[in-house]
Design a protein around this motif. Structure first.
Motif, PDB file in Angstrom:
ATOM      1  N   GLY A  67       0.843  -1.205   0.000  1.00 12.90           N
ATOM      2  CA  GLY A  67       0.000   0.000   0.000  1.00 12.90           C
ATOM      3  C   GLY A  67       0.868   1.241   0.000  1.00 12.90           C
ATOM      4  N   MET A  68       1.866   1.240   0.872  1.00 13.11           N
ATOM      5  CA  MET A  68       2.740   2.414   0.958  1.00 13.11           C
ATOM      6  C   MET A  68       3.421   2.661  -0.385  1.00 13.11           C
ATOM      7  N   LEU A  69       3.906   1.594  -1.008  1.00 12.59           N
ATOM      8  CA  LEU A  69       4.656   1.765  -2.267  1.00 12.59           C
ATOM      9  C   LEU A  69       3.761   2.348  -3.351  1.00 12.59           C
ATOM     10  N   ILE A  70       2.492   1.903  -3.364  1.00 14.57           N
ATOM     11  CA  ILE A  70       1.613   2.407  -4.430  1.00 14.57           C
ATOM     12  C   ILE A  70       1.332   3.889  -4.201  1.00 14.57           C
ATOM     13  N   VAL A  71       1.134   4.269  -2.943  1.00 10.43           N
ATOM     14  CA  VAL A  71       0.861   5.695  -2.684  1.00 10.43           C
ATOM     15  C   VAL A  71       2.065   6.525  -3.130  1.00 10.43           C
ATOM     16  N   LEU A  72       3.271   6.063  -2.772  1.00 12.86           N
ATOM     17  CA  LEU A  72       4.477   6.815  -3.167  1.00 12.86           C
ATOM     18  C   LEU A  72       4.622   6.793  -4.693  1.00 12.86           C
ATOM     19  N   GLY A  73       4.286   5.644  -5.289  1.00 10.21           N
ATOM     20  CA  GLY A  73       4.402   5.541  -6.747  1.00 10.21           C
ATOM     21  C   GLY A  73       3.506   6.561  -7.424  1.00 10.21           C
ATOM     22  N   SER A  74       2.266   6.647  -6.933  1.00  9.37           N
ATOM     23  CA  SER A  74       1.345   7.601  -7.584  1.00  9.37           C
ATOM     24  C   SER A  74       1.833   9.023  -7.338  1.00  9.37           C
ATOM     25  N   LEU A  75       2.432   9.255  -6.167  1.00 10.36           N
ATOM     26  CA  LEU A  75       2.987  10.593  -5.890  1.00 10.36           C
ATOM     27  C   LEU A  75       4.065  10.921  -6.924  1.00 10.36           C
ATOM     28  N   LEU A  76       4.890   9.913  -7.208  1.00  6.81           N
ATOM     29  CA  LEU A  76       5.988  10.095  -8.159  1.00  6.81           C
ATOM     30  C   LEU A  76       5.441  10.556  -9.506  1.00  6.81           C
ATOM     31  N   PHE A  77       4.377   9.901  -9.956  1.00  6.32           N
ATOM     32  CA  PHE A  77       3.920  10.203 -11.325  1.00  6.32           C
ATOM     33  C   PHE A  77       3.030  11.426 -11.356  1.00  6.32           C
TER      34      PHE A  77
ATOM     35  N   THR B  21       6.679   5.457 -18.107  1.00  7.86           N
ATOM     36  CA  THR B  21       6.853   4.459 -19.187  1.00  7.86           C
ATOM     37  C   THR B  21       6.098   3.179 -18.793  1.00  7.86           C
ATOM     38  N   PHE B  22       5.997   2.274 -19.743  1.00  2.56           N
ATOM     39  CA  PHE B  22       5.205   1.055 -19.537  1.00  2.56           C
ATOM     40  C   PHE B  22       5.798   0.211 -18.411  1.00  2.56           C
ATOM     41  N   SER B  23       7.129   0.088 -18.364  1.00  2.00           N
ATOM     42  CA  SER B  23       7.726  -0.798 -17.340  1.00  2.00           C
ATOM     43  C   SER B  23       7.441  -0.233 -15.943  1.00  2.00           C
ATOM     44  N   ALA B  24       7.400   1.101 -15.809  1.00  7.16           N
ATOM     45  CA  ALA B  24       7.125   1.672 -14.476  1.00  7.16           C
ATOM     46  C   ALA B  24       5.676   1.391 -14.082  1.00  7.16           C
ATOM     47  N   ALA B  25       4.750   1.612 -15.021  1.00  8.89           N
ATOM     48  CA  ALA B  25       3.324   1.378 -14.696  1.00  8.89           C
ATOM     49  C   ALA B  25       3.117  -0.103 -14.383  1.00  8.89           C
ATOM     50  N   LEU B  26       3.808  -0.955 -15.151  1.00  9.00           N
ATOM     51  CA  LEU B  26       3.662  -2.400 -14.902  1.00  9.00           C
ATOM     52  C   LEU B  26       4.215  -2.742 -13.521  1.00  9.00           C
TER      53      LEU B  26
ATOM     54  N   ASN C  14      11.396   6.416 -13.676  1.00  7.28           N
ATOM     55  CA  ASN C  14      10.839   5.102 -14.032  1.00  7.28           C
ATOM     56  C   ASN C  14      11.597   3.965 -13.375  1.00  7.28           C
ATOM     57  N   GLU C  15      12.755   4.281 -12.833  1.00  6.53           N
ATOM     58  CA  GLU C  15      13.486   3.202 -12.164  1.00  6.53           C
ATOM     59  C   GLU C  15      12.951   2.998 -10.750  1.00  6.53           C
ATOM     60  N   ILE C  16      12.442   4.058 -10.162  1.00  9.84           N
ATOM     61  CA  ILE C  16      11.981   3.947  -8.762  1.00  9.84           C
ATOM     62  C   ILE C  16      10.817   2.960  -8.653  1.00  9.84           C
ATOM     63  N   PRO C  17       9.803   3.001  -9.538  1.00  6.87           N
ATOM     64  CA  PRO C  17       8.743   1.973  -9.399  1.00  6.87           C
ATOM     65  C   PRO C  17       9.282   0.553  -9.498  1.00  6.87           C
ATOM     66  N   ILE C  18      10.345   0.392 -10.308  1.00  4.24           N
ATOM     67  CA  ILE C  18      10.895  -0.977 -10.392  1.00  4.24           C
ATOM     68  C   ILE C  18      11.512  -1.347  -9.042  1.00  4.24           C
ATOM     69  N   TRP C  19      12.157  -0.368  -8.410  1.00  3.95           N
ATOM     70  CA  TRP C  19      12.694  -0.653  -7.067  1.00  3.95           C
ATOM     71  C   TRP C  19      11.542  -0.985  -6.106  1.00  3.95           C
TER      72      TRP C  19
END
Lengths: 465, 167, 396, 380
Positions: A275-285, A293-298, C284-289
């Motif tokens: 959960g924490m990672l997804i919140v931070l991930g959405s913050l990032l984008f 990019t596709f690999s990040a969203a995946l 884009n590298e951070i989500p992979i991490w």
């Protein structure tokens, strides 16, 4: 006890259910959340000047949504039903006979949901704008309805509430204590997954496209309701858990039982971390929408899948040692029967319908007693394997431990005579490559019994306080 | 080779001032992100948090005294420093012949006090206690914690005394 | 410093220097001015961040470095996913350092097994952190092997990047030895006998094999002394060595830029598309991490690292004892060359790192010529050989 | 395991689990009616999809006139057909588990490994159909490979189902099979009726797909595409004839393989004679109506043919259930299961079903209306 056990060598029936269920849960949440996403995106595109370009992108989202949710989502849904029939026939039979019409209603909603989705997708060019918005909204409402129903059956298993075998009060069982928090959690997580789906599709667009920035921002905002409310809702759900589960969860934190007891707590940690990672991930984008990019969203989608893995594993393990709480143990022994005096001392194989008529105290007796009572959860050397767990066992210590196996609150009480225990202990020793005859274990145990009772009866000096 | 970096040219005088709406939104998600970060840092905190000190008296409500045997305190005025559980204690027999014991942690700065025949003194800052554990002179602000002491088949035991407050 | 910076920059976007707030008069002239193109990127002058960054830039003239780094770009093509493998290795290294430090809080080399048992049994979430440390070690080595072969097949070792390749090999060696030394520390049955088997392989190398093994083991056999040597190695010596070489390795990558495979190099300039490293690629590298973090925690929950009973040098080795998977090739080679042929087996295993060392000096032409294609095909064969031996070792 | 004891089956009680303590939620007749209705719809969708794949492959092989038009029509119906085939397959399985749960679960566990394989096979077949739909224009070459594997997957699923349903009604075989392989890797190949029953299950497929072709042909002829419509109708009719003949043949083979003692019990079933006569009649009527429809321009005749086909499928469903009841007679009859009625839940389900159907039919009419108008403008 009444059904044969599907004894898979490495995986174990439980893990098969888990694998299929975890794939299904992500897709089904995406299927329902995606409906809301389509509905809101349709409304949003109608209000934007370049609505047509947004709808072109939305059509890509709808195509991915249609293929992904029907091919994998629907089939794994049926897959769960197939696998629980095999993993715990007795439990499935009880649920089916109690909630057959709840499932039938959920099927009607599933039929309606599918049809409306096809009408929405295949009528993309010919339907009017208003009809499309209506269809998307209707799809979401019906899809959410199917969650409304299946959530009752799901939470009933962990917290049956007022329902018991005697009163079979369907409504009390359906709207049990765990129902509302679980419904709220799943609804919010649905929006989160729908947002991640939006990111996944938006990532295929070129960076220069200014539209990409707006769509990425639109999609990543769907994570917010879950980010805001989930911790509180999880706590509410925690308060509805049975006392024994709460104790196990807390005990899990300190790693009792050689670190194995804590598996349930670990999966709760997995959910929290995801959960924490997804919140931070959405913050990032939200900070850098064009860079997606596709690999990040995946990668975020993978994190969501792992979050579901954690959530579903800890929810299933919270039910230990039952399949249906306080009613049916996970190895299909009925609780009310096991509580009957003398029931648990009768020969186990004679109690099951699948008595292979083996000669007592032979290796076959041990193998069959193990298969019919233990193999529904444990495999020999694979997942939740017996061999690593009984590494420090001797024939005698195993024989005695079996009587106390339900004290940790994780396993059901042992059903069967001393012969059964000796046979199983001998079989386990054979798994470790040490051949011990069950009869020998029995005689040793009896000898020890006699010697202890003799010394116990002799007068001793200090009186126990 | 031309640098074909597709860099969006910095437009307008304030290229990197993020528009207000998105900035507020970034703060909201940022705050949530930190909240979640704190939430999942909880296991690490529990891991690092100091372990609870086990209660020396345990279930039976008494603890054996180590390093002091009944013989050492048989004579009047004899006494020695010993330990129970993880904590230190002093056991002595007063000139009147009464067997006494105190938790040896000095109430001033935590050094273990020493039994010196006629008085109980703390070498760290010169605190002096009398045989009732009262702080007579020097920096100690409070008397020592008394302990009930009794002997049972050759072993000295201490137990929390009822009148003294737990240290 | 050219004097162009001295005269007021009239067309500077932020207006002339008089407009900026009264700059603190720093006597040394070199630090007085903010480079003009820095103004374009820095946050607006009136905002707090703006003032702070300008004050910093006046005191620490690192703008040329920032300027240089902002030009770093990563080619975008079909294979550009492989570029993240290196950063995956870096991520796992960070996880190892963090979890390693946490474990060191409670681990004591004098009672190795009981302290690890205390971690797993008593300390809250101790089992989780230990399992993460274990899984991150394995995944780090896996990521580094994949990174090794992906750079090999993209021929990234060709000039000017020979040194990057060599330092990479050194990093891999250090990591493997880190793994090997770390494996012994819990001092349970499994790790004791695995280490004993592992070191006996070193012992078999001809000439100074036994001497080196004695040195590493601190005696003829694996004893508590061996922990006395492995623990400081694992905790201080090897990590510092690793960070040092890694510093050089990353410096080369920054300075020489990311290598481009032949297929990308052949494209016409306008077809070549790049990511700017700092704002786009890193994001884009951070989500992979993140995905790797979630994977680590999930693996540690699904398959926790269970502590076997304490090592008993006298007892029989548990059946089917094998060294860690990344040391399986030498182990399996020994089985292939029993008895007197052992030295041949060890010679061959010794050859493996040599082959990798030699590669950048054999295949040097850009774009790849016939010899380059031969080396590539040899590489495929070699990868199959290594994978096959490891799988065979694990399964047998 | 003592082979002698196993071979002769000499043990006291059959391993027959007791019915579920909760009993039937509604009287068994109502359960049976719901099961027959939904199972018939399931077979219609199944045969349309299965027949569609078969005809598509046959078209690719023989390439008659208008082959592209017909394979485009059949190909586009596969994903929808498969989706409804699975959706309509859920309620019959649900009601079978309610009525014969203790038998069905036991046989499922015994062939567990194959039974769980149905799930990945479903995904493979469904995925291949979407692959076909999304890539048939760009890469026409490999399409026949997708279709072939999809057909094999569907046939295998059918085979596993037949094994499970035949094993379910023969408790006396369970113990020996379970003991040989407790990990569920066995099948029910010992039962002589498995192969013919599987073939009889598949044979009506070309007929339903053929009727679909005839219907499409009639619509095309009404839209003044005479020769294309005729080609649709003629192929449709020929596949109906072949399929009806096959159904008859395999049906007879299947009946001949039923053990003698079961046959005596089946004959005593009260409704057997009327239902089987009605079945045979409907089969013939379907063939006749198909013949008429393959020449007519009015939509009424093909729709009548489809209804007749559905009727004959319904009789096949009823006959199969009668056979199952006869086969199980010595071990179990649904009548001795107590009924703890849940009428409130039943009416809630009935109301949801009616509401759902009304909503769906209305919306489908609206959307297909738009689609048809658009299609006609494009083609007129």
């Amino acid at each position: 006890m009444n059904y044969p056990v599907w004894d898979i060598p490495f995986l174990g029936a439980g893990l098969v259910v888990a694998i299929i269920a975890i794939i299904h849960v992500l897709i089904s949440h995406f299927a329902i959340g995606g409906g809301a996403f389509l509905f809101v995106a349709e409304l949003w595109s109608n209000r934007q000047p370049d609505g047509e370009r947004i709808r072109a992108w939305l059509h890509k989202y709808a195509t991915f949504f249609l293929v992904y949710t029907t091919v994998f989502g629907a089939m794994t849904g049926v897959g769960i039903w197939f696998s629980i029939q095999l993993a715990s026939p007795e439990g499935t039979s009880l649920l089916i006979h109690q909630y057959v019409f709840a499932w039938a209603i959920e099927w009607v909603m599933f039929l309606g949901e599918l049809t409306v989705l096809y009408l929405y997708y295949y009528g993309w060019k010919t339907n009017s704008r208003r009809l499309q918005v209506w269809l998307a909204g209707l799809y979401f409402v019906i899809a959410w309805g199917s969650l409304f129903v299946i959530n009752g059956i799901l939470t009933f298993m962990l917290t049956p509430g007022g329902w018991t075998l005697e009163n079979t009060d369907i409504v009390a069982g359906f709207f049990n204590p765990g129902y509302w928090p679980s419904l709220a959690i799943r609804t919010l997580v649905m929006f989160l997954v729908a947002g991640l789906g939006g990111l996944l599709i938006a990532s295929r667009m070129e960076e220069e496209d200014a539209l990409k920035e707006r769509i990425v921002l639109f999609s990543s905002r769907w994570v917010l309701p879950a980010a805001l409310l989930l911790p509180g809702l999880f706590y509410w759900y925690w308060t509805t858990l049975p006392v024994n589960t709460a104790r196990l969860m807390a005990a899990g934190a300190t790693g009792l039982g050689g670190g194995r007891l804590e598996v349930m707590t670990l999966f709760a940690v997995v959910t929290g971390v995801a959960g924490m990672l997804i919140v931070l991930g959405s913050l990032l984008f939200q900070a850098r929408p064009k860079a997606l990019t596709f690999s990040a969203a995946l990668a975020l989608f993978v994190v969501a899948q792992i979050g579901f893995l954690g959530g579903e594993f800890s929810r299933e393990m919270a039910r230990k040692p039952y399949v249906i709480y306080d009613t049916l143990y996970s190895n299909s022994v009925w609780k009310h029967k096991a509580a009957e005096p003398g029931y648990r001392d009768r020969s186990f194989l004679s109690l099951t319908r699948w008595d292979p008529d083996v000669v007592p105290l032979t290796p076959a007796h041990g193998e069959w007693a193990f298969r019919l009572q233990c193999a529904s959860c444990h495999t020999r050397d694979g997942y939740r394997g017996i061999v690593p767990r009984t590494a420090s066992w001797t024939a005698l210590s195993g024989f005695k431990w079996l009587l106390t196996m339900d004290q940790q609150g994780v396993m059901p009480p042992f059903v069967g005579t001393a012969e059964d225990r000796a046979a199983i202990s001998a079989y386990i020793q054979s798994l470790h490559g040490r051949t011990v005859s069950a009869a020998e274990i029995l005689s040793q145990a009896r000898a020890e019994e006699v010697s202890r009772s003799k010394s116990a009866s002799a007068p001793t000096r200090e009186v126990e306080p | 080779m031309g640098d074909m970096v597709k860099r969006d040219a910095p437009a307008g005088p304030e290229p990197n001032r993020v528009d207000k709406g998105r900035r507020r939104f970034l703060w909201v998600t940022g705050g949530l992100g930190l909240a979640w970060l704190g939430l999942s840092a909880y296991p690490v905190y529990r891991y690092i948090a100091p372990r609870p000190v086990p209660d020396p008296f345990g279930k039976e409500g008494r603890a054996a005294v180590k390093k002091v045997s009944p013989a050492d305190v048989a004579a009047r005025g004899a006494g020695a420093n010993g330990s129970y559980g993880q904590r230190g204690c002093i056991v002595f027999r007063t000139p009147q012949g009464e067997l006494k014991a105190f938790d040896s942690k000095c109430t001033h700065a935590g050094c273990n006090v020493n039994f010196a025949g006629d008085s109980i003194s703390c070498h760290c800052h010169g605190g002096i206690y009398d045989f009732d554990g009262k702080n007579v002179s020097g920096p100690p602000p409070r008397p020592l914690t008394p302990l009930k002491v009794f002997e049972e088949n050759g072993v000295l035991y201490v137990a929390p005394s009822d009148q003294g407050k737990e240290v | 410093m050219d004097d162009s910076r001295r005269k007021p920059d009239s067309d500077g976007p932020v207006g002339s220097t008089e407009g900026t707030p009264a700059a603190v008069d720093i006597p040394d002239s070199r630090f007085a001015e903010i480079p003009p193109d820095a103004e374009k990127v820095l946050p607006p002058a009136d905002s707090v961040a703006g003032k702070a960054s300008r004050a910093f830039l006046r005191r620490v003239p690192i703008w040329p470095v920032i300027e240089f780094l902002s030009h770093k770009k990563v080619p975008r093509h079909k294979h550009s996913f492989w570029y993240t493998l290196g950063s995956m290795g870096l991520f796992f290294l960070i996880v190892q350092i963090v979890t390693g430090v946490l474990l060191m809080i409670y681990y004591s080399p004098s009672q190795p097994w009981s302290s690890v048992q205390r971690i797993v049994m008593e300390i809250p979430f101790g089992g989780l952190i230990r399992s993460i440390h274990h899984w991150s070690a394995n995944l780090m080595l896996l990521a580094l092997f994949v990174h090794l072969f992906s750079t090999f097949f993209m021929k990234a070792y060709r000039p000017p990047r020979e040194l990057t390749w060599l330092t990479g090999l050194a990093l891999l060696g250090t990591t493997m030895f880190l793994g090997f030394s770390g494996y012994l520390l819990p001092w349970d049955d499994l790790s004791f006998f695995a280490t004993r088997v592992g070191i006996s392989e070193i012992e078999k190398t001809p000439l100074l094999g036994t001497w080196v093994a004695g040195l590493v083991r601190g005696g003829p056999d694996v004893t508590v002394d061996t922990i006395g040597r492995f623990y400081p190695l694992h905790v201080v010596v090897l990590p510092l060595l690793l960070l040092g070489i890694l510093g050089i390795h990353l410096f080369f990558v920054q300075v020489q830029g990311v290598s481009e495979p032949d297929s990308f190099r052949a494209l016409t300039p306008e077809k070549k598309r790049y990511h700017r490293f700092f704002s786009e690629y890193l994001v884009n590298e951070i989500p992979i991490w993140m995905a790797l973090t979630a994977l680590l925690v999930a693996l540690s929950a699904l398959f926790p690292r269970v502590l076997a009973p304490e090592a008993d040098p006298g007892a029989a080795a548990p059946e089917g004892i094998k060294p860690e998977w990344y040391f399986m090739v030498p182990f399996q080679m020994l089985k292939l060359f029993p008895g007197s042929l052992e030295f041949l087996g060890m010679a061959l295993t010794g050859l493996i790192p040599l082959l990798f060392l030699v590669v950048p000096f054999v295949d040097r032409t850009v774009p790849a010529d016939r010899r380059g294609r031969v080396v590539a095909r040899l590489g495929v064969g070699f990868l199959a050989f290594l994978a096959g031996m490891t799988a065979w070792g694990i399964l047998s | 395991m003592n082979m002698f004891v196993l071979a002769t089956g000499l043990w006291d009680a059959l391993p027959l689990p007791p019915p579920d303590p909760l009993g039937y939620p509604v009287p068994v007749e109502l359960l049976r009616a719901l099961s027959y209705l939904t199972l018939t719809l399931h077979f219609v969708a199944l045969h349309f999809t299965l027949g569609g794949v078969m005809l598509w492959l046959w078209l690719r092989l023989r390439r008659p006139a208008h082959a592209d038009g017909m394979s485009a029509y059949l190909g586009s119906g596969l994903t929808l057909g498969f989706s409804y085939l699975v959706t309509l397959g859920i309620p019959p399985l649900l009601f079978v588990q309610v009525m014969y749960g203790q038998l069905f679960y036991s046989s499922s566990v015994i062939i567990g490994a194959h039974w769980i394989l149905v799930v990945p096979l479903l995904i493979v077949a469904y995925g291949l159909f979407y692959l076909h739909k999304l890539t048939r224009e760009r890469h026409p070459a490999p399409q026949w490979v997708y279709m072939l594997f999809a057909l094999l997957a569907m046939l295998t699923i059918g085979f596993f189902y037949v094994n499970n349903l035949t094993l379910m009604q023969a408790p006396e075989r369970w113990m020996s099979i379970y003991h040989l392989r407790p990990n569920g890797q066995s099948l029910n190949l010992g039962d002589p009726t498995v192969l013919p029953r599987w073939l009889a299950l598949l044979s009506p497929a070309p007929a339903v797909a053929g009727l679909g072709l005839i219907l499409a042909g009639t619509v095309l002829r009404r839209w003044q595409q005479e020769d294309k419509g005729l080609a649709f109708q003629s192929l449709g009719f020929r596949s109906v004839l072949v399929s009806v003949a096959a159904t008859g043949a395999f049906g007879a083979w299947f009946v001949s393989r039923i053990p003698q003692d079961v046959l005596t019990r089946v004959v005593e079933m009260p409704l057997l004679v009327p239902v089987s006569l009605a079945g045979a009649a409907l089969l013939l009527v379907t063939a006749l109506l198909a013949g008429l429809a393959s020449r007519s321009r009015s939509l009424a005749v093909p729709i009548a043919a489809i209804v007749a086909a559905a009727g004959s499928l319904a009789t096949l469903v009823a006959l199969r259930d009668m056979l199952r009841l006869a086969w199980l007679r010595p071990h179990f009859t649904p009548d001795d299961v107590p009924v703890h009625a849940q009428w409130a839940m039943f009416f809630l389900f009935a109301a949801t079903l009616v509401l759902g159907l009304v909503l769906v039919v209305w919306l489908t009419a609206v959307v297909t209306g738009n689609l048809a108008r658009r299609y006609r403008e494009a083609h007129s």
